[in-house]
Each structure stands twice: as structure tokens, then as C-alpha cells.
Design an enzyme around this catalytic site. Structure first.
Site, PDB file in Angstrom:
ATOM      1  N   CYS A  77       0.208  -1.031   0.448  1.00  0.00           N
ATOM      2  CA  CYS A  77       0.198  -0.214  -0.188  1.00  0.00           C
ATOM      3  C   CYS A  77       0.720   0.876   0.164  1.00  0.00           C
ATOM      4  CB  CYS A  77      -0.803   0.345   1.579  1.00  0.00           C
ATOM      5  SG  CYS A  77      -2.258  -1.522   1.277  1.00  0.00           S
ATOM      6  N   ARG A 159      -8.196  -4.573  -0.462  1.00  0.00           N
ATOM      7  CA  ARG A 159      -7.737  -3.306  -1.363  1.00  0.00           C
ATOM      8  C   ARG A 159      -8.769  -2.986  -2.983  1.00  0.00           C
ATOM      9  NH1 ARG A 159      -3.478  -5.351  -3.086  1.00  0.00           N
ATOM     10  NH2 ARG A 159      -2.804  -3.595  -3.491  1.00  0.00           N
TER      11      ARG A 159
END
Length: 247
Positions: A77, A159
Site C-alpha cells: 500500500c 484493497r
């Protein structure tokens, strides 16, 4: 004795019901419907690294990307947020507003943002992150957007990416596993394609990139005459594959 036995049986039964209720609630809490393409993007108010956010209203009549991640300071991320930051000028040119969200608190978002802004990714220099990183500590927003998946994690959003048009209608959705980084160049391509298809009555073929020729739609009663002469600027590979030249 009978009274005591009755009370014990009653207490056991209630405990069983309570346990079933907890299991049922946990199962329900971990599965929430994903808002689909063509539906209105759910609104929410939350704190962020840029202050209080009213989404999507605060972002005006622009295209919007809601970009979720499971946890701050995770390596995959971190690379994704930096790539988004490097592309901020490109998104601005396209009229796109970015918003990132996770279930971590704002204070942690602030620390992560500061740490990211000191990283020189792939020797491109450091970059300032202008877009907000939204806190969803109570997991309410992640639930509203269907980003809490039973087989993934009960408290961490998966995600996901939601692309939302200027009228706040969801136009594209996709989800990635935690181990695989998302392609930010594909975000640019997808937004460019969505803008091209909504601003003109055209379609984009596979692997289309800005500047490539586009397809024109045809109906179920399309002209099947292979000898059809198309206007200048158009061509066809088959009666069901007609193109419009971009240049």
C-alpha cells in the site's frame, strides 16, 4: 431440585441462543453488499489528513476515485500511495479527485503520510501527498462500500477501487488481493476511457490507450451489407466492428 434443574436448563438454552446470535451477527457484520456500477455512490462524513471530508459532495462535479487499503505502513500500500502521488498532476488534468481510505485512525494516517513523503521511490525524488487519507475506525464506510469480506478480514477493508462520475454514479469497481499491487497507470487509462465513452457515443476496444481509434456502437439490427461505404474517418474490420479514427 426440579426448580434448580429448570433454571439450569433455561440458562443453558439462553446461552446457546446468545452464542448463535453472536455467530450470526459476526457473519452478517463481515458481509456487506458492494454498491454496483450504475448506482449512487454512498455518502459519508469522516475525518482525514485534510480535515473533515463529506464524500462525495466535497469533491464537486468531478470524477472521483475512492481507493481503499487494509492498513497503514504496509509495504504494498505504501508503494501504491506514492505512485498515486506521483500521478497527481495527471489526475488533475483529467479532472479527477482522489480519496484514500482505511480503518486506521487519523493520527496514524498523519504519521504514515509524513513517512511516505520522505521516501524516494525508484529514484524519482520525494513527493507531497495532496489527496486526503480518510479514517474509518468504526468500519462503517468500509461496510457501506462492501469492503469487509468474510474470508479476508473482519476489521480491515480489502484493497478496492471505486471510480465515480461527476454525477456521483459508480462507473467502475475492482478489488485486488493484499499481496498484489494495483496498477496506477491502469487507473489513468480507465478514467480516460470512461471520459471518452461518456463524452461521445463511442466504445473503447481491448488495450485501448488515449489517442487510439475507438469503436462505434451498433444495434441488433445493424446493416449487414459488407459493401457498405462508411463516411470519411471511419472504417470496419467486420460489420460488427466499426471504428472511428481519432487522428
Amino acid at each position: 431440585m426440579k426448580k434448580l434443574l429448570f433454571l439450569l436448563v433455561f440458562a443453558f438454552s439462553m446461552a446457546q441462543l446468545g452464542a448463535q446470535g453472536k455467530v450470526s451477527t459476526l457473519s452478517e457484520d463481515r458481509n456487506f453488499r458492494i454498491p454496483l456500477i450504475g448506482e449512487k455512490a454512498p455518502s459519508f462524513t469522516a475525518e482525514s489528513t485534510n480535515g473533515k471530508i463529506n464524500f462525495p459532495e466535497d469533491f464537486g462535479h468531478n470524477w472521483k476515485i475512492l481507493f481503499s487499503h487494509p492498513q497503514d505502513f504496509t509495504p504494498v500500500c505504501s508503494t501504491e500511495l506514492l505512485e498515486l502521488a506521483y500521478l497527481q498532476d495527471e489526475f488533475d488534468k483529467l479532472g479527477v479527485k482522489l480519496a484514500v481510505i482505511s480503518t486506521d485512525p487519523v493520527v496514524q494516517h498523519v504519521q504514515w503520510k509524513a513517512a511516505l513523503e520522505s521516501v524516494n521511490l525508484n529514484n524519482r525524488g520525494t513527493v507531497k501527498i495532496k489527496f486526503p487519507i480518510i479514517a474509518d475506525e468504526k468500519v462503517l464506510i468500509s461496510q457501506e462500500y462492501g469492503m469487509i469480506h468474510q474470508e479476508s478480514n473482519s476489521t480491515r477493508s480489502v484493497r478496492g477501487v471505486f471510480i465515480i462520475d461527476p454525477d456521483n454514479i459508480i462507473q467502475a469497481i475492482y478489488f485486488y488481493p493484499k499481496a498484489v499491487g494495483r496498477n496506477t497507470d491502469e487507473l489513468i487509462r480507465l478514467i480516460s476511457a470512461l471520459k471518452a465513452t461518456t463524452e461521445a457515443n463511442v466504445l473503447t476496444p481491448a488495450n485501448w490507450k488515449p489517442g487510439n481509434d475507438v469503436l462505434i456502437p451498433y444495434g441488433p439490427n445493424a446493416n449487414l451489407d459488407k459493401s457498405e461505404v462508411l463516411p470519411e474517418g471511419y472504417y470496419q474490420l467486420a460489420w460488427f466492428m466499426k471504428y472511428k479514427k481519432t487522428n
